[in-house]
Design a protein around this motif. Structure first.
Motif, short mmCIF file in Angstrom:
data_model
loop_
_atom_site.label_atom_id
_atom_site.label_comp_id
_atom_site.label_asym_id
_atom_site.label_seq_id
_atom_site.Cartn_x
_atom_site.Cartn_y
_atom_site.Cartn_z
N PHE A 12 0.94 -0.93 -0.15
CA PHE A 12 -0.10 -0.02 0.06
C PHE A 12 0.89 1.14 0.05
CE2 PHE A 12 -2.29 -3.48 2.05
CZ PHE A 12 -3.31 -3.25 1.36
N PRO A 13 1.05 1.95 -1.20
CA PRO A 13 2.12 3.04 -1.40
C PRO A 13 1.81 4.20 -0.76
CG PRO A 13 1.05 2.62 -3.42
CD PRO A 13 0.54 1.67 -2.46
N PHE A 14 0.39 4.45 -0.35
CA PHE A 14 -0.24 5.79 0.23
C PHE A 14 -0.56 5.54 1.48
CE2 PHE A 14 -0.65 5.71 -4.20
CZ PHE A 14 -0.20 6.83 -4.71
N GLN A 15 -0.02 6.36 2.54
CA GLN A 15 -0.34 6.22 3.96
C GLN A 15 -1.53 7.17 4.18
OE1 GLN A 15 1.16 3.88 5.87
NE2 GLN A 15 2.11 3.64 3.89
N ASP A 16 -1.73 8.24 3.48
CA ASP A 16 -2.79 9.22 3.83
C ASP A 16 -4.12 8.84 3.21
OD1 ASP A 16 -1.14 10.87 5.17
OD2 ASP A 16 -0.72 12.06 3.58
N ILE A 17 -5.31 8.57 4.11
CA ILE A 17 -6.51 8.46 3.32
C ILE A 17 -7.22 9.66 3.34
CG2 ILE A 17 -8.78 7.22 3.90
CD1 ILE A 17 -6.19 5.48 3.33
N PRO A 18 -7.98 9.89 2.07
CA PRO A 18 -8.54 11.11 1.89
C PRO A 18 -9.81 11.42 3.01
CG PRO A 18 -8.83 9.85 -0.14
CD PRO A 18 -7.84 9.09 0.76
N GLN A 19 -9.79 12.51 3.67
CA GLN A 19 -11.21 12.45 4.40
C GLN A 19 -12.48 13.28 3.31
OE1 GLN A 19 -11.30 11.54 7.69
NE2 GLN A 19 -9.33 10.91 6.90
N PRO A 20 -13.47 13.11 3.89
CA PRO A 20 -14.78 13.65 2.91
C PRO A 20 -14.41 15.30 2.67
CG PRO A 20 -15.68 12.38 4.77
CD PRO A 20 -14.06 12.66 4.87
N GLY A 21 -14.36 15.46 1.23
CA GLY A 21 -13.99 16.64 0.82
C GLY A 21 -12.67 17.07 0.30
N GLN A 22 -11.76 15.99 0.72
CA GLN A 22 -10.35 16.33 0.37
C GLN A 22 -9.85 15.22 -0.81
OE1 GLN A 22 -8.31 15.91 4.18
NE2 GLN A 22 -9.08 17.86 4.93
N ALA A 23 -8.69 15.50 -1.12
CA ALA A 23 -8.24 14.57 -2.22
C ALA A 23 -6.53 14.25 -1.89
CB ALA A 23 -8.31 15.20 -3.43
N VAL A 24 -5.93 13.11 -2.25
CA VAL A 24 -4.76 12.73 -2.25
C VAL A 24 -4.24 12.59 -3.68
CG1 VAL A 24 -3.42 10.72 -1.52
CG2 VAL A 24 -4.95 11.46 -0.08
N THR A 25 -3.03 13.11 -3.86
CA THR A 25 -2.56 12.95 -5.21
C THR A 25 -1.76 11.64 -5.22
OG1 THR A 25 -2.08 15.51 -5.09
CG2 THR A 25 -0.72 13.99 -6.68
N ILE A 26 -2.32 11.00 -6.41
CA ILE A 26 -1.57 9.66 -6.76
C ILE A 26 -0.66 9.67 -7.77
CG2 ILE A 26 -2.41 7.39 -8.00
CD1 ILE A 26 -3.39 7.70 -5.47
N ARG A 27 -0.72 10.58 -8.80
CA ARG A 27 0.38 10.82 -9.80
C ARG A 27 0.12 12.34 -10.23
NH1 ARG A 27 1.84 6.75 -8.61
NH2 ARG A 27 2.53 5.12 -9.74
N ASP A 28 0.94 12.80 -10.88
CA ASP A 28 0.72 14.33 -11.43
C ASP A 28 -0.43 14.38 -12.15
OD1 ASP A 28 1.16 16.91 -12.07
OD2 ASP A 28 2.33 16.46 -13.83
N GLY A 29 -1.54 15.24 -11.65
CA GLY A 29 -2.70 15.22 -12.53
C GLY A 29 -3.75 14.03 -12.24
N VAL A 30 -3.66 13.28 -11.34
CA VAL A 30 -4.35 12.16 -10.80
C VAL A 30 -4.69 12.41 -9.53
CG1 VAL A 30 -4.90 9.66 -10.67
CG2 VAL A 30 -3.57 10.82 -12.70
N LEU A 31 -5.85 12.63 -8.97
CA LEU A 31 -6.50 12.74 -7.64
C LEU A 31 -7.35 11.63 -7.00
CD1 LEU A 31 -7.32 16.37 -7.40
CD2 LEU A 31 -4.98 15.39 -7.02
N TRP A 32 -7.32 11.22 -5.92
CA TRP A 32 -8.16 10.16 -5.20
C TRP A 32 -8.93 10.76 -4.14
CZ3 TRP A 32 -5.70 6.73 -0.85
CH2 TRP A 32 -6.33 6.22 -0.15
N ALA A 33 -10.07 10.88 -4.27
CA ALA A 33 -11.09 11.47 -3.09
C ALA A 33 -12.04 10.16 -2.76
CB ALA A 33 -11.92 12.61 -3.83
N ARG A 34 -12.62 10.52 -1.62
CA ARG A 34 -13.94 9.66 -0.99
C ARG A 34 -15.05 10.35 -0.73
NH1 ARG A 34 -11.17 5.20 3.26
NH2 ARG A 34 -10.25 3.69 1.84
#
Length: 352
Positions: A12-34
Motif C-alpha cells: 500500500f504505497p499511500f499512507q494518507d486516506i482522503p477525508q470527505p471533501g479532500q483529495a490525495v495526489t496519486i500521480r501528477d494530475g491524478v487525484l483520489w477522493a472519497r
C-alpha cells in the motif's frame, strides 16, 4: 484469503486516506477522493484525472445530502477552480452512478459508460410495478426464504429510485478495447463481468495505473449475485474468468485504484486470493449439500455467519445462489423441487 490475511501479500504505497471533501495526489494530475456512503461499507472512491483545463471524473458516489456536501467541498478545494468535462461511470450500482446526472447537469459534462450500465440504470429508475415485486417475492420464496423475510427483501430495489439521480438523455458508449485520451494520458478500456455486467476498467500502460472499479478490492470480495430476472445465470463464472484474463493481460506491478479501500500493488496476488476465496465457499456448499439437501436460504448461514438486516440479506442470498449456480454449471450439484421449494444436493454418484 479475502480479509486481513490478504493484506500481507499486497503493498500500500499511500499512507494518507482522503477525508470527505479532500483529495490525495496519486500521480501528477491524478487525484483520489472519497465520498461517504450510508452503509457498513462507508465510502466509495472517486478519481479525478486532469484533462487540460478541466477534470475527468471516474465514478460519483450516491445521491445523499452527505455525498453532495463532500462534492461541494471538493469543488472549492481539490478542483482548483476547474470544471468537470467528462463523467466516466464504471457500472450502474448507486454508489458509482448515483450523482452522475447531477454532476453532468451542473458542469455540462459528457457522460461516458457502458451501454449495459446506462440502460440498466435507466430501467431500474422506472417505478417498479406490482407484478415485478411479486416476481422477486416468489423468486426468494422458491429458494427457501420465508414469506416474511422475502416480503422485506423484495422491496430493497426501491432504494435505487432514491439513491440515483436522473441520467442525462445521451451518453458516449465505452467498449472493450476502446482507447480514450484524457489530457496527456491514454487509457485502454477493459470490460469485465461478475460484479456488474460490462463493468468498465481503465488502464494507463505508461504509468501502470489500473482504475479497477469494484472488480478487485483489497480486503473484501466484491458482491457477485444472481437476480430474479436471470435465475440460472452464472455471474461467479464470469467473475472468475475476468480475474484470469486480468492476470494474463495486465502486468503484475500495476497500481490498482479500486472503487473501495486503498490503492495497492499486487494485482496478480489479489486475483489469486479472490479465486481461492470463492473456491473455499463453493467447498462449504458442497460439504453442506453432501450431508442433506439444502435450499439457498439454508445455505446463507453456511457462508455468512453474522446477523443480516434485509439490505445485507438481499446481497448474501443472491451471492449464495451465485455459488450454487456455479456448482450447478460445473455439474457438481443438482436440484430437486419439493412443495414448490428448490433444494440442492450432489450429483448422483458424487456423494452419498
Amino acid at each position: 484469503m479475502s480479509g486481513k490475511d490478504a493484506d500481507t501479500r499486497l503493498t500500500f504505497p499511500f499512507q494518507d486516506i482522503p477525508q470527505p471533501g479532500q483529495a490525495v495526489t496519486i500521480r501528477d494530475g491524478v487525484l483520489w477522493a472519497r465520498i461517504p456512503l450510508p452503509y457498513r461499507l462507508d465510502h466509495v472512491n472517486v478519481y479525478l484525472v486532469r484533462d487540460h483545463d478541466a477534470w475527468t471524473l471516474i465514478d460519483t458516489g450516491i445521491n445523499t445530502a452527505e455525498a453532495r456536501a463532500a462534492w461541494e467541498n471538493l469543488f472549492t478545494g481539490a478542483f482548483r477552480g476547474l470544471p468537470i468535462s467528462k463523467v466516466i461511470v464504471t457500472h450502474h450500482h448507486p454508489d458509482h452512478i448515483g450523482l452522475a446526472g447531477w454532476l453532468c447537469e451542473r458542469f455540462g459534462a459528457e457522460l461516458l459508460t457502458s451501454q449495459t450500465a446506462y440502460m440498466s440504470s435507466r430501467n431500474l429508475s422506472l417505478a417498479p410495478q406490482e407484478t415485478g415485486l411479486r416476481h422477486y417475492f416468489e423468486f426468494y420464496v422458491s429458494q427457501g426464504m420465508s414469506e416474511e423475510v422475502a416480503g422485506l427483501v423484495a422491496i430493497q430495489g426501491n432504494e435505487y429510485l432514491r439513491r440515483v439521480c436522473d441520467l442525462p438523455p445521451t451518453f458516449l458508449r465505452l467498449l472493450q478495447g476502446d482507447k480514450i485520451t484524457i489530457g496527456e494520458r491514454e487509457f485502454r478500456v477493459i470490460s469485465v463481468d461478475g460484479h456488474a455486467p460490462e463493468q468498465i476498467m481503465l488502464y494507463d500502460d505508461r504509468d501502470r495505473l489500473l482504475f479497477a472499479a469494484d472488480q478487485v478490492i483489497e480486503r473484501i470480495s466484491p458482491n457477485v449475485s444472481v437476480f430474479a430476472n436471470e435465475p440460472n445465470g452464472d455471474p461467479l463464472g464470469h467473475f472468475l474468468r475476468s480475474l484470469r484474463l486480468m492476470r494474463q493481460e495486465l502486468p503484475a506491478d500495476v497500481l490498482v485504484l479500486s472503487g473501495h479501500g486503498r490503492p495497492f500493488l499486487g494485482l496478480h496476488e489479489r486475483c489469486h486470493d479472490l479465486e481461492r476465496h470463492h473456491e473455499e465457499r463453493c467447498q462449504r456448499i458442497r460439504d453442506a449439500c453432501a450431508q442433506a439437501p439444502h435450499s439457498v436460504a439454508n445455505l446463507v448461514p453456511v457462508l455468512f455467519h453474522r446477523p443480516l438486516d434485509p439490505h445485507q440479506m438481499s446481497f448474501a442470498f443472491t451471492e449464495t445462489l451465485a455459488h450454487v449456480n456455479r456448482l450447478m454449471r460445473r455439474g457438481e450439484l443438482r436440484k430437486v423441487v419439493n412443495n414448490g421449494k428448490i433444494f440442492y444436493l450432489p450429483q448422483a454418484g458424487e456423494a452419498s
